[in-house]
Design a protein around this motif. Structure first.
Motif, short mmCIF file in Angstrom:
data_model
loop_
_atom_site.label_atom_id
_atom_site.label_comp_id
_atom_site.label_asym_id
_atom_site.label_seq_id
_atom_site.Cartn_x
_atom_site.Cartn_y
_atom_site.Cartn_z
N PHE A 261 0.73 -1.18 0.08
CA PHE A 261 0.17 0.01 -0.18
C PHE A 261 0.72 0.99 -0.14
O PHE A 261 2.32 1.01 0.47
CB PHE A 261 -0.73 -0.22 1.21
CG PHE A 261 -2.58 -1.41 1.13
CD1 PHE A 261 -3.26 -0.88 0.41
CD2 PHE A 261 -2.04 -1.77 1.77
CE1 PHE A 261 -4.02 -2.08 0.02
CE2 PHE A 261 -2.54 -3.88 1.68
CZ PHE A 261 -4.10 -2.78 0.14
N PRO A 262 0.29 2.32 -0.63
CA PRO A 262 0.95 3.17 -0.56
C PRO A 262 1.97 3.90 0.49
O PRO A 262 2.91 4.24 0.49
CB PRO A 262 -0.25 4.79 -1.26
CG PRO A 262 -1.01 4.00 -1.51
CD PRO A 262 -1.13 2.79 -0.71
N ASP A 263 1.15 3.39 1.76
CA ASP A 263 1.75 4.01 3.49
C ASP A 263 3.34 2.75 3.26
O ASP A 263 3.56 3.38 4.68
CB ASP A 263 1.28 4.28 4.28
CG ASP A 263 0.41 2.74 4.65
OD1 ASP A 263 0.50 1.81 4.37
OD2 ASP A 263 -0.30 2.92 6.17
N ARG A 266 9.11 1.86 2.83
CA ARG A 266 10.07 1.80 1.52
C ARG A 266 11.25 1.14 1.76
O ARG A 266 11.25 -0.08 0.91
CB ARG A 266 10.07 3.07 0.61
CG ARG A 266 10.52 2.07 -0.56
CD ARG A 266 9.71 1.91 -1.93
NE ARG A 266 8.06 2.71 -1.43
CZ ARG A 266 8.15 3.88 -2.47
NH1 ARG A 266 8.94 3.64 -3.81
NH2 ARG A 266 7.06 4.37 -2.78
N HIS A 294 -0.14 -0.99 -5.45
CA HIS A 294 -0.90 -0.12 -5.26
C HIS A 294 -0.46 0.31 -6.56
O HIS A 294 0.91 1.80 -6.88
CB HIS A 294 -1.27 1.09 -4.35
CG HIS A 294 -2.43 2.13 -4.27
ND1 HIS A 294 -2.62 3.11 -4.67
CD2 HIS A 294 -3.43 1.87 -4.44
CE1 HIS A 294 -3.59 3.76 -4.90
NE2 HIS A 294 -4.21 2.88 -4.68
N ARG A 295 -2.05 1.04 -7.81
CA ARG A 295 -1.14 2.11 -9.08
C ARG A 295 0.28 2.88 -8.28
O ARG A 295 0.22 3.55 -9.42
CB ARG A 295 -2.29 2.05 -9.93
CG ARG A 295 -1.57 2.01 -10.95
CD ARG A 295 -3.12 2.18 -12.23
NE ARG A 295 -3.86 1.38 -12.20
CZ ARG A 295 -3.47 -0.60 -13.16
NH1 ARG A 295 -2.93 -0.36 -13.23
NH2 ARG A 295 -4.39 -0.96 -12.92
N SER A 296 -0.58 4.06 -7.64
CA SER A 296 -0.12 5.42 -6.95
C SER A 296 1.18 4.86 -7.39
O SER A 296 1.89 6.32 -6.99
CB SER A 296 -1.14 5.67 -6.05
OG SER A 296 -0.34 5.38 -4.91
N ILE A 297 1.69 4.26 -6.88
CA ILE A 297 3.74 3.67 -6.40
C ILE A 297 4.17 2.78 -7.20
O ILE A 297 5.65 2.44 -7.10
CB ILE A 297 3.41 3.94 -4.84
CG1 ILE A 297 3.11 2.59 -4.49
CG2 ILE A 297 3.49 5.19 -3.93
CD1 ILE A 297 2.92 2.10 -2.92
N TYR A 298 3.46 2.35 -8.19
CA TYR A 298 3.80 0.79 -8.99
C TYR A 298 4.82 1.27 -9.59
O TYR A 298 6.23 0.69 -9.43
CB TYR A 298 3.04 0.90 -10.23
CG TYR A 298 2.79 -0.49 -10.55
CD1 TYR A 298 3.26 -1.69 -10.73
CD2 TYR A 298 3.61 -0.31 -11.76
CE1 TYR A 298 3.23 -3.10 -10.82
CE2 TYR A 298 4.11 -1.48 -12.69
CZ TYR A 298 3.80 -2.54 -12.17
OH TYR A 298 4.03 -4.17 -13.28
N GLU A 300 7.66 3.60 -9.28
CA GLU A 300 8.89 4.15 -8.07
C GLU A 300 9.20 2.88 -8.06
O GLU A 300 10.65 1.73 -7.55
CB GLU A 300 8.77 5.32 -6.84
CG GLU A 300 7.86 6.37 -7.24
CD GLU A 300 7.39 7.21 -6.23
OE1 GLU A 300 7.78 6.91 -4.86
OE2 GLU A 300 6.15 7.89 -6.81
N ASP A 394 -5.89 -1.08 -7.94
CA ASP A 394 -6.44 0.26 -7.47
C ASP A 394 -7.09 0.49 -6.07
O ASP A 394 -7.15 1.60 -5.81
CB ASP A 394 -7.62 0.13 -8.44
CG ASP A 394 -6.25 0.72 -9.18
OD1 ASP A 394 -5.39 1.93 -10.35
OD2 ASP A 394 -7.07 -0.15 -10.60
N THR A 416 2.07 -1.62 5.51
CA THR A 416 1.02 -0.78 5.64
C THR A 416 1.79 -0.18 6.62
O THR A 416 2.43 -1.34 7.86
CB THR A 416 -0.15 -1.49 5.43
OG1 THR A 416 -0.82 0.14 5.12
CG2 THR A 416 -0.62 -1.67 6.33
#
Ligand code: NAD
Length: 481
Positions: A261-263, A266, A294-298, A300, A394, A416
């Motif tokens: 998940f985005p949070d 890393r 998650h597509r928003s950080i895919y 990276e 998504d 997460t």
């Protein structure tokens, strides 16, 4: 470096025994011959089984006070620790794995014996109230002869994982070692021999799976089968076990997913991906073979994973690189073929995708495939190699559907910082184990096993011991009450 004996034997009824035929064992990193080993025939397998049968029928492991089994198991652990350096060298040479990981296998094997030694005198039944006039209680009896069929990827630790609880519960054992990597188990057997267990308590044979493995699996003198290996072999063994209604523990393959998940932290994630898919060249049943991001950080995350994969050192196991060869030429060809078909279906090679050229051994490049979709063959099939399929999602709902959308269910992971999300997902993942924020976060103390075609029964932890006993209830009528 330790000198390796040129020829190795089976251990049957307390004797090291040769066979008419021999198998050659080659170093996957160089293809050089490491040694030969006696290739057990069906007749040899029968001798091993009858030795275990006599030991089980004489009750030699079970009529003693349980404290004696504690002593035996602790002695096995001490002997394993004493031969760890020698055993690790042999295992590293025959298997291709790093010397560091080969050492860890022997240390883990010792830990299994220590752990189950601690339980060998605590296998206690229950007292069940039935009112006046009765005393009722349960006892746990050993099953008898446990047949344990071991794969090549972690032969020593996987063998110890089932051997230690089987002995703790008082069973005699026949081990069928894997044809591609049997020598480390002979070293383990030397340690067991020195511990002075009753004759026939542990027998080790190396033989062809389809010949002696299948023969033993269908034998009426076997009381339990513990199998770790591929789904197809497991299914064939289960059909044999059904003939005699023999209880089984099946540890089969996997296609395990990490949900990112985005949070997610890393650094923690990339270090988990490194061990999750590249440890032991990806030849791990519980490998993180699917990374759901998650597509928003895919983009990276793919870039970070590729940078890590391209930074791995590659070489011979004895030099302790990050990345080692796979077990055989056939294994390498199968992995390359899966990567080729993945590209034909639309996956994109972000790094790797083929064998590393210029090396004489069986080296597959650390591989990251992007733009993978959930139904592609590469997202559904176990590769058993250093190949990561990265799939975008998504929503949490979609991630869970993709993660649960294979025939397997061994382990899964959630990355997460949101505890609620982590626990919500963990509950809904259909696997035997869920890791949060660290892949392979469990240990020998934590129950391990599958759902679906990943198998059934649990190894490791206290729970595993109860796979090696049968419950008997004694219901007693008392006169005069
Ligand atoms: P495999 O199924 O080919 O062989 C495993 C063992 O079974 C070997 O000792 C082999 O000789 C024996 N065997 C083969 N055919 C047999 C038959 N017909 N009857 C009885 N025995 C037979 O698997 P492998 O290639 O050695 O190991 C890789 C597979 O094992 C992968 O699919 C992997 O996921 C799985 N695995 C699972 C776990 C786990 O704990 N879940 C651990 C390690 C490996």
């Amino acid at each position: 470096m330790h000198p390796i004996a040129p020829h190795w034997l089976n251990f049957i009824d307390g004797q090291w025994t040769d066979s008419e035929q021999h198998l050659s064992i080659h170093n996957p990193g160089t293809t050089d011959l490491v040694a030969t080993i006696a290739q057990a025939s069906v007749a040899d397998a029968e001798c091993a089984l009858q030795a275990a049968r006599r030991c089980a029928d004489s009750n030699a492991l079970n009529r003693v006070r349980p404290a004696q089994r504690v002593t035996w198991l602790l002695e096995v652990a001490a002997q394993i620790r004493a031969i760890t350096d020698e055993g690790a060298w042999v295992l590293c040479q025959e298997n291709g794995k790093s010397l560091r990981d080969a050492r860890d296998e022997f240390i883990e094997a010792a830990r299994y014996f220590e752990y189950y030694a601690g339980m060998a005198d605590k296998i206690e039944g229950k007292s069940i109230p039935l009112g006046d006039g009765y005393i009722d209680f349960t006892v746990y009896d050993p099953l008898g002869v446990s047949l344990q069929i071991v794969p090549w990827n972690f032969p020593v630790s996987i063998c110890a994982r089932s051997l230690a609880p089987a002995l703790a519960a008082g069973n005699a054992v026949v081990i069928k070692s894997p044809e591609l990597s049997p020598l480390g188990l002979c070293v383990l057997m030397q340690a067991i021999e020195r511990a002075g267990l009753p004759q026939g308590a542990v027998n080790l044979i190396c033989g062809r799976g389809r010949e002696v493995g299948a023969y033993l699996a269908g034998h009426r003198d076997v009381d339990q089968i513990v199998f770790t290996g591929s789904v197809g072999t497991g299914q064939s063994i289960l059909r044999s076990a059904a003939e005699h209604a023999i209880p089984s523990v099946m540890e089969l393959g996997g296609k395990s997913a990490a949900l990112v998940f985005p949070d997610a932290d890393r650094e923690q994630l990339i270090s988990s991906v490194k061990s999750g898919i590249f440890f032991n060249a990806g030849q791990v049943c519980s490998a993180m073979s699917r990374l759901l991001v998650h597509r928003s950080i895919y983009d990276e995350v793919v870039a970070d994973v590729v940078a890590m994969a391209e930074g791995l050192t590659v070489g011979l196991g004895q030099d302790n690189p990050d990345h080692t060869p796979v077990i055989s030429a056939a294994q390498l060809e199968g992995i390359e073929a899966l990567c080729r078909r993945a590209q034909q279906q639309g996956a994109v090679v972000a790094t790797g995708g083929e064998a590393i050229s210029g090396l004489s051994g069986h080296y597959m490049a650390p591989t990251v495939l992007r733009d993978v979709t959930a139904q592609m063959e590469i997202a559904q099939t176990e590769v058993f190699g250093p190949v990561l399929a990265v799939i975008p999602f998504d929503s949490e709902e979609e991630a869970l559907a993709i993660a649960n959308g294979t025939v397997f269910g061994l382990v899964a992971g959630v990355f997460t910082q949101d505890l609620n999300r982590a626990l919500r997902c963990a509950r809904r993942l259909c696997t035997g184990q869920v890791f949060v924020n660290e892949w392979y976060a469990g240990g020998i103390e934590t129950p391990f096993g599958g759902v679906g075609l990943s198998g059934f029964g649990r190894e490791k932890g206290q729970e595993a011991l109860y796979s090696y006993v049968r419950t008997k209830n004694l219901a007693v009528r008392i006169k005069g009450e």
